[in-house]
Design an enzyme around this catalytic site. Structure first.
Site, PDB file in Angstrom:
ATOM      1  N   GLY A  13       4.865  -0.344  -9.530  1.00  0.00           N
ATOM      2  CA  GLY A  13       4.590   0.278  -8.161  1.00  0.00           C
ATOM      3  C   GLY A  13       5.061  -0.328  -7.056  1.00  0.00           C
ATOM      4  O   GLY A  13       4.232  -0.936  -6.221  1.00  0.00           O
ATOM      5  N   GLY A  15       5.829   0.066  -3.856  1.00  0.00           N
ATOM      6  CA  GLY A  15       5.758   0.705  -2.595  1.00  0.00           C
ATOM      7  C   GLY A  15       5.897  -0.369  -1.503  1.00  0.00           C
ATOM      8  O   GLY A  15       6.254  -1.216  -1.582  1.00  0.00           O
ATOM      9  N   GLY A  18       3.294  -3.445  -3.030  1.00  0.00           N
ATOM     10  CA  GLY A  18       4.061  -3.758  -4.198  1.00  0.00           C
ATOM     11  C   GLY A  18       5.275  -4.252  -3.951  1.00  0.00           C
ATOM     12  O   GLY A  18       6.006  -5.312  -4.476  1.00  0.00           O
ATOM     13  N   LYS A 215     -14.309  -4.356   2.358  1.00  0.00           N
ATOM     14  CA  LYS A 215     -13.339  -3.671   2.804  1.00  0.00           C
ATOM     15  C   LYS A 215     -13.712  -1.915   2.943  1.00  0.00           C
ATOM     16  O   LYS A 215     -12.997  -1.339   3.821  1.00  0.00           O
ATOM     17  CB  LYS A 215     -11.985  -3.913   2.013  1.00  0.00           C
ATOM     18  CG  LYS A 215     -10.924  -3.240   2.653  1.00  0.00           C
ATOM     19  CD  LYS A 215      -9.509  -3.659   1.851  1.00  0.00           C
ATOM     20  CE  LYS A 215      -8.298  -2.963   2.761  1.00  0.00           C
ATOM     21  NZ  LYS A 215      -7.153  -2.994   1.931  1.00  0.00           N
TER      22      LYS A 215
END
Length: 337
Positions: A13, A15, A18, A215
């Site tokens: 992945g 994106g 990544g 978070k």
């Protein structure tokens, strides 16, 4: 320099986050073979020209070449897999990830929200090894990947894919790694060292669940509210009604986290003060909404509600937001075709 035990590293992945990590790893010195699993125009751009990574305030991009495929079966077994997928994308990726595993493979999962492995070796909540069906349909992640392979990762890194094969970082961020057990193992130290040599700022946590919830206090509020309103974070915080709603969601998240044995260092008021400093940021959920993509709802909002029920903590504002953003996602996908 000490030899790394990770000779084959795959970013599954590639994106925004990544892709940034893949570019940094591929550009750093070392003997590891770096590969990525991606798809579509992004994949074709990586194959032809590599990943172009714009660091925050950089005048020129870092350009990195690596093996790129959309079929994990084309790659050899990997020593280290780093997933850049969102929580709602993982279930479909299980068969591909499973093809890359050998007996000693470790899997770093960069995830927002509560992860599917959350209760593995959990000594804080009283719910050790509890599995969440909504995050892991049919238990495929638990059974085929295995929580014992996973190292948790919390990312504080703004990033966006600005074009096929091109990633831009919004800040000089950092990543927190943590074993579910809380141990500082040889594996996690070796993974941190590999990433640090590549220029990724890393810290190791003995209480990764606390970091996950810290978070999530922000993500559970800002992501869905921004999608529902199309507003930047600065716009939300400048609106008294919306900022009050953010505070209500943060209070609910904090209460659920504490009911599960986590300790969050900052109060809701302190988190709100920090949020006012973030500026004109477009959240990842708003980015996905505008791109016609499915929204990452369950790990960020849905699990807050379900774990509230598990622990007896009321989450009325989060439940309302969950209903609204679920309908928004449904309508958005229908409109996108």
């Amino acid at each position: 320099m000490t030899s790394s035990p990770f000779k084959n590293i795959c970013i599954y992945g590639a994106g925004a986050l990544g892709g940034a990590i893949a570019a940094k790893l591929a550009s750093s010195s070392g003997q590891a073979q770096i590969s990525v699993v991606a798809r579509g125009a992004h994949l074709e751009a990586i194959r032809s020209g590599g990943i172009r990574l714009w660091e925050a305030d950089a005048d020129q991009p870092l350009v990195a070449q690596m093996t790129a495929t959309d079929d994990a079966g084309e790659l050899p077994p990997q020593d280290l897999i780093i997933t850049g997928l969102k929580g709602h994308q993982l279930a479909a990726a299980v068969p591909g990830i499973a093809k890359l595993l050998h007996a000693g493979t470790r899997v770093v999962m960069i995830l927002n929200g509560v992860p599917w492995w959350y209760f593995h070796r959990d000594r804080q909540s009283g719910h050790a090894e509890h599995q969440m069906e909504e995050l892991d349909p049919n238990g495929d992640l638990w059974r085929l990947i295995g929580p014992e392979r996973v190292i948790g990762c919390v990312a504080y890194q703004g990033a966006e894919v600005v074009g096929p094969g091109e990633v831009r970082l919004a800040n000089n961020g950092h990543f927190i790694l943590g074993e579910p057990s809380g141990e500082t193992t040889a594996d996690i130290e070796a993974i941190a060292a590999v990433l640090q040599r590549a220029g990724v700022k890393i810290s190791i946590s003995e209480r990764i669940r606390d970091d996950i919830w810290s978070k999530l206090m922000g993500n559970a509020a800002f992501n869905p509210i921004s999608a529902l309103t199309r507003a930047l974070m600065s716009d939300i915080m400048n609106d008294p009604a919306l900022s009050a709603m953010v505070g209500q969601v943060m209070s609910e998240v904090k209460a659920v986290a504490e009911a599960l044995g986590s300790h969050l260092a900052l109060s809701v008021e302190e988190r709100l003060d920090r949020s006012r400093q973030i500026g004109s940021v477009r959240t990842s959920m708003l980015q996905d909404l505008l791109a016609g993509k499915a929204l990452e709802i369950t790990p960020l909002v849905g699990v807050v509600v379900s774990l509230g029920k598990l622990t007896g903590v009321a989450t009325p504002v989060s439940a309302t937001i969950l209903a609204l953003v679920t309908q928004l996602d449904r309508n958005n996908l229908l409109a996108a075709g």
